[in-house]
Design a protein around this motif. Structure first.
Motif, PDB file in Angstrom:
ATOM      1  N   ASN A  93      94.206 -12.274  66.443  1.00  0.00           N
ATOM      2  CA  ASN A  93      93.129 -11.389  65.997  1.00  0.00           C
ATOM      3  C   ASN A  93      93.424 -10.897  64.590  1.00  0.00           C
ATOM      4  N   MET A  94      92.382 -10.809  63.782  1.00  0.00           N
ATOM      5  CA  MET A  94      92.509 -10.259  62.432  1.00  0.00           C
ATOM      6  C   MET A  94      92.993  -8.817  62.533  1.00  0.00           C
ATOM      7  N   HIS A  95      93.948  -8.459  61.690  1.00  0.00           N
ATOM      8  CA  HIS A  95      94.467  -7.091  61.634  1.00  0.00           C
ATOM      9  C   HIS A  95      94.395  -6.585  60.200  1.00  0.00           C
ATOM     10  N   ALA A  96      94.223  -5.295  60.072  1.00  0.00           N
ATOM     11  CA  ALA A  96      94.274  -4.628  58.775  1.00  0.00           C
ATOM     12  C   ALA A  96      94.926  -3.273  58.974  1.00  0.00           C
ATOM     13  N   LYS A  97      95.597  -2.809  57.939  1.00  0.00           N
ATOM     14  CA  LYS A  97      96.256  -1.511  58.013  1.00  0.00           C
ATOM     15  C   LYS A  97      95.776  -0.660  56.841  1.00  0.00           C
ATOM     16  N   LEU A  98      95.285   0.526  57.162  1.00  0.00           N
ATOM     17  CA  LEU A  98      94.832   1.466  56.143  1.00  0.00           C
ATOM     18  C   LEU A  98      96.024   2.223  55.571  1.00  0.00           C
ATOM     19  N   ALA A  99      95.831   2.816  54.417  1.00  0.00           N
ATOM     20  CA  ALA A  99      96.907   3.546  53.743  1.00  0.00           C
ATOM     21  C   ALA A  99      97.468   4.675  54.609  1.00  0.00           C
TER      22      ALA A  99
ATOM     23  N   GLY B  58      98.013   4.476  57.720  1.00  0.00           N
ATOM     24  CA  GLY B  58      98.719   3.899  58.852  1.00  0.00           C
ATOM     25  C   GLY B  58      97.830   3.422  59.980  1.00  0.00           C
ATOM     26  N   THR B  59      96.538   3.734  59.933  1.00  0.00           N
ATOM     27  CA  THR B  59      95.609   3.279  60.950  1.00  0.00           C
ATOM     28  C   THR B  59      95.520   1.758  60.926  1.00  0.00           C
ATOM     29  N   VAL B  60      95.583   1.138  62.096  1.00  0.00           N
ATOM     30  CA  VAL B  60      95.469  -0.312  62.205  1.00  0.00           C
ATOM     31  C   VAL B  60      94.104  -0.657  62.799  1.00  0.00           C
ATOM     32  N   LEU B  61      93.389  -1.529  62.123  1.00  0.00           N
ATOM     33  CA  LEU B  61      92.109  -2.039  62.610  1.00  0.00           C
ATOM     34  C   LEU B  61      92.335  -3.452  63.134  1.00  0.00           C
ATOM     35  N   VAL B  62      91.597  -3.819  64.182  1.00  0.00           N
ATOM     36  CA  VAL B  62      91.780  -5.123  64.813  1.00  0.00           C
ATOM     37  C   VAL B  62      90.426  -5.775  65.055  1.00  0.00           C
ATOM     38  N   GLY B  63      90.368  -7.096  64.851  1.00  0.00           N
ATOM     39  CA  GLY B  63      89.187  -7.879  65.177  1.00  0.00           C
ATOM     40  C   GLY B  63      87.990  -7.548  64.321  1.00  0.00           C
TER      41      GLY B  63
ATOM     42  N   PHE C  14     107.702 -12.581  56.066  1.00  0.00           N
ATOM     43  CA  PHE C  14     106.863 -11.598  56.740  1.00  0.00           C
ATOM     44  C   PHE C  14     107.480 -11.174  58.068  1.00  0.00           C
ATOM     45  N   SER C  15     107.361  -9.876  58.363  1.00  0.00           N
ATOM     46  CA  SER C  15     107.805  -9.336  59.652  1.00  0.00           C
ATOM     47  C   SER C  15     106.629  -8.625  60.318  1.00  0.00           C
ATOM     48  N   SER C  16     106.355  -8.963  61.563  1.00  0.00           N
ATOM     49  CA  SER C  16     105.248  -8.334  62.283  1.00  0.00           C
ATOM     50  C   SER C  16     105.465  -6.836  62.478  1.00  0.00           C
ATOM     51  N   ALA C  17     106.704  -6.389  62.365  1.00  0.00           N
ATOM     52  CA  ALA C  17     107.000  -4.956  62.493  1.00  0.00           C
ATOM     53  C   ALA C  17     106.292  -4.148  61.399  1.00  0.00           C
ATOM     54  N   GLU C  18     105.983  -4.798  60.283  1.00  0.00           N
ATOM     55  CA  GLU C  18     105.257  -4.150  59.181  1.00  0.00           C
ATOM     56  C   GLU C  18     103.915  -3.599  59.658  1.00  0.00           C
ATOM     57  N   VAL C  19     103.324  -4.271  60.642  1.00  0.00           N
ATOM     58  CA  VAL C  19     102.028  -3.857  61.171  1.00  0.00           C
ATOM     59  C   VAL C  19     102.187  -3.049  62.447  1.00  0.00           C
ATOM     60  N   GLY C  20     103.383  -3.086  63.019  1.00  0.00           N
ATOM     61  CA  GLY C  20     103.621  -2.356  64.255  1.00  0.00           C
ATOM     62  C   GLY C  20     103.295  -3.160  65.495  1.00  0.00           C
ATOM     63  N   VAL C  21     103.353  -4.489  65.381  1.00  0.00           N
ATOM     64  CA  VAL C  21     103.138  -5.339  66.550  1.00  0.00           C
ATOM     65  C   VAL C  21     104.410  -6.139  66.811  1.00  0.00           C
TER      66      VAL C  21
END
Length: 130
Positions: free
Chosen positions: A56-62, A64-69, A40-47
């Protein structure tokens, strides 16, 4: 819209939640990525680091929007066809409470997970192993 959840694969409480959501993922709108996996690479999420994802919990929508917490949960429950939980976690007037509760939880996640995570994970595994 598809969503990818990023989780701590070493956390029993996190694993219980992911297994629960995976079992409800009949529409295939959720994917799950263990941020502790070797490839895994954190760059995949943009962090910049995996520690940010562990904090913090992270999620990425199709799109590209990233949701946190706390914002992750309503979206995840909606996609997992859990309308009551999605409704409860999406109420604007409750979001300050959910964000506060999640912030406290995230700060003490490892301790909370050690206390209740193994039992909850065992229950979810038994419940959905058939």
């Amino acid at each position: 819209m598809h969503m990818t959840l990023y989780y701590d694969g070493h956390c029993p409480l996190c694993l219980a939640e992911i297994r629960f959501l995976a079992e409800r993922n009949e529409a295939g709108l959720l994917s799950f990525v263990d941020v502790c996996a070797d490839d895994f690479s954190s760059a995949e999420v943009g962090v910049s680091s995996c520690q940010i994802l562990l904090d913090n919990m992270h999620a990425k929508l199709a799109d590209g929007t990233v949701l946190v917490g706390a914002d992750v949960f309503a979206a995840a429950y909606e996609r997992a066809q859990l309308p009551r939980l999605a409704w409860l976690f999406s109420r604007p007037w409750l979001m300050p409470l959910w964000r506060l509760v999640y912030r406290v939880f995230a700060t003490h996640r490892e301790r909370i997970s050690r206390l209740i995570g193994p039992g909850l994970l065992a229950w979810v595994t038994r419940r959905y192993s058939c």
